[in-house]
Write an enzyme that holds these catalytic residues in place. Sequence first.
Site, PDB file in Angstrom:
ATOM      1  N   THR A  52     -12.868 -16.414  56.075  1.00  0.00           N
ATOM      2  CA  THR A  52     -12.869 -15.256  56.970  1.00  0.00           C
ATOM      3  C   THR A  52     -12.593 -13.990  56.174  1.00  0.00           C
ATOM      4  O   THR A  52     -11.608 -13.906  55.448  1.00  0.00           O
ATOM      5  CB  THR A  52     -11.817 -15.430  58.075  1.00  0.00           C
ATOM      6  N   TYR A  59     -11.456 -24.542  66.678  1.00  0.00           N
ATOM      7  CA  TYR A  59     -12.301 -23.628  67.446  1.00  0.00           C
ATOM      8  C   TYR A  59     -13.058 -24.394  68.530  1.00  0.00           C
ATOM      9  O   TYR A  59     -12.808 -25.568  68.766  1.00  0.00           O
ATOM     10  CB  TYR A  59     -13.192 -22.833  66.487  1.00  0.00           C
ATOM     11  N   ASN A 111      -4.550 -24.104  64.204  1.00  0.00           N
ATOM     12  CA  ASN A 111      -4.810 -23.513  65.524  1.00  0.00           C
ATOM     13  C   ASN A 111      -4.362 -24.426  66.669  1.00  0.00           C
ATOM     14  O   ASN A 111      -4.969 -24.467  67.733  1.00  0.00           O
ATOM     15  CB  ASN A 111      -6.296 -23.146  65.685  1.00  0.00           C
ATOM     16  N   ASN A 170     -11.402 -26.933  62.664  1.00  0.00           N
ATOM     17  CA  ASN A 170     -10.304 -25.966  62.573  1.00  0.00           C
ATOM     18  C   ASN A 170      -9.830 -25.402  63.901  1.00  0.00           C
ATOM     19  O   ASN A 170      -9.343 -24.272  63.976  1.00  0.00           O
ATOM     20  CB  ASN A 170     -10.670 -24.818  61.621  1.00  0.00           C
ATOM     21  N   ARG A 194     -19.490 -28.542  59.882  1.00  0.00           N
ATOM     22  CA  ARG A 194     -18.143 -28.697  59.342  1.00  0.00           C
ATOM     23  C   ARG A 194     -17.257 -29.355  60.386  1.00  0.00           C
ATOM     24  O   ARG A 194     -17.246 -28.960  61.556  1.00  0.00           O
ATOM     25  CB  ARG A 194     -17.552 -27.343  58.942  1.00  0.00           C
ATOM     26  N   GLN A 253     -22.507 -19.877  58.481  1.00  0.00           N
ATOM     27  CA  GLN A 253     -21.678 -20.691  59.364  1.00  0.00           C
ATOM     28  C   GLN A 253     -21.581 -20.022  60.734  1.00  0.00           C
ATOM     29  O   GLN A 253     -21.234 -18.844  60.840  1.00  0.00           O
ATOM     30  CB  GLN A 253     -20.276 -20.900  58.794  1.00  0.00           C
ATOM     31  N   GLY A 258     -12.348 -22.668  48.224  1.00  0.00           N
ATOM     32  CA  GLY A 258     -12.167 -21.461  49.005  1.00  0.00           C
ATOM     33  C   GLY A 258     -11.476 -20.361  48.221  1.00  0.00           C
ATOM     34  O   GLY A 258     -12.123 -19.527  47.583  1.00  0.00           O
ATOM     35  N   ARG A 259     -10.162 -20.362  48.265  1.00  0.00           N
ATOM     36  CA  ARG A 259      -9.403 -19.279  47.621  1.00  0.00           C
ATOM     37  C   ARG A 259      -9.700 -19.126  46.129  1.00  0.00           C
ATOM     38  O   ARG A 259      -9.731 -17.994  45.634  1.00  0.00           O
ATOM     39  CB  ARG A 259      -7.913 -19.497  47.888  1.00  0.00           C
ATOM     40  N   HIS A 306     -19.917 -24.703  62.971  1.00  0.00           N
ATOM     41  CA  HIS A 306     -18.460 -24.802  62.812  1.00  0.00           C
ATOM     42  C   HIS A 306     -17.911 -25.695  63.922  1.00  0.00           C
ATOM     43  O   HIS A 306     -17.692 -25.262  65.046  1.00  0.00           O
ATOM     44  CB  HIS A 306     -17.831 -23.407  62.877  1.00  0.00           C
TER      45      HIS A 306
END
Length: 366
Positions: free
Chosen positions: A27, A187, A242, A185, A234, A101, A323-324, A182
């Site tokens: 994000t 959602y 969440n 996570n 994913r 995504q 990712g990071r 997606h």
Amino acid sequence: MNADKLLHPIQVGNLSLPNRIFMAPLTRQRASQPGNVPTALNATYYAQRASAGLIVTEATQVMPEGQGYAWTPGMHTDAQQAGWKLVTDAVHAAGGHIALQLWHVGRISHRHVQPDGKLPVAPSAIQANAQTFVVHPDGSMGMVQTDLPRALEVEELPGIVAAFRAAARRAIDTGFDFVEIHGANGYLLDQFQSTGPNQRTDAYGGSVENRARLTLEVVDAIVAEIGAARTGIRLSPFGTFNDIADTEAEAMAFYLTEQLDARKLAYVHIAEPDWAGGPQLADAFRAALRQRFKGTLIFAGGYTLEKAEALIASGVGDAVAFGRPFIANPDLPARFAKGAELNAPDASTFYGGADKGYTDYPSLAS
């Protein structure tokens, strides 16, 4: 430690990708306002990382009601599509490949980012113990508790499926190589899949098959629109992010991967849960997913070079998404190839918003 396995080319769907070092969705909250439109900044950011075998973009809402955080991009207007065209053109010019995504956040939202200030929607009217980022009517901004959602009516679900399908069509027309659904996570699709937030008693609740129904309807609609070879998804089995909870997580993961294999999806992308405080996935569980899905199987979640090489060497995973490390190291494949030291990720760079006057994300930077 060498990166021989990660640097080996891979066939995903109908495309040959140069390596197995994929970029995970992250994000960014950099879309221009009004309109949640990607800009040249987004294009530069993704083009800088075009050496990834495949870039998966930040999650992108398929309809206005699918938004959960301020400044996230959409793919449901012509302006948004034109903005994303800047991105695909820049990535392809740099020799890269990129997937868009697509998400609907469901209950991980707040009235301040919903059309006309309405409440967000969910499988059931159960509030998540989670936060999101909004701009308040007075112009101030920050993290807030997500709102109590209203339960979706059955008659509304075809419209959500149609929005995913329309966004996928826009994505391919814009030049994206793949679309990633997606379903992870915490959602909307994950909410439907999970026993905690889904307390429905109709055809979309109760059994594993019923709770998977909306996800598979979205998959089928997108496959019908753009083809299975350009469609990925994913998932986040056993995830806790969440405020998601599923007492039948293993059964759901096995059922979905079997169904996705039957549909010959290009790839399944597993977000491992321990990055957000969930349990570590067992090797036996990963192997069971491999038995059920014969397409490209991607894993993500705190992987190091050593761990990623071992996963691919085992034959359980085909690629690893980082990712990071990609935020801090745009040239991550080259650094892995050379055995070079990596820049340490800086939490202050994990989210956008500085250009809009906000730089403090105390709840998100941990």
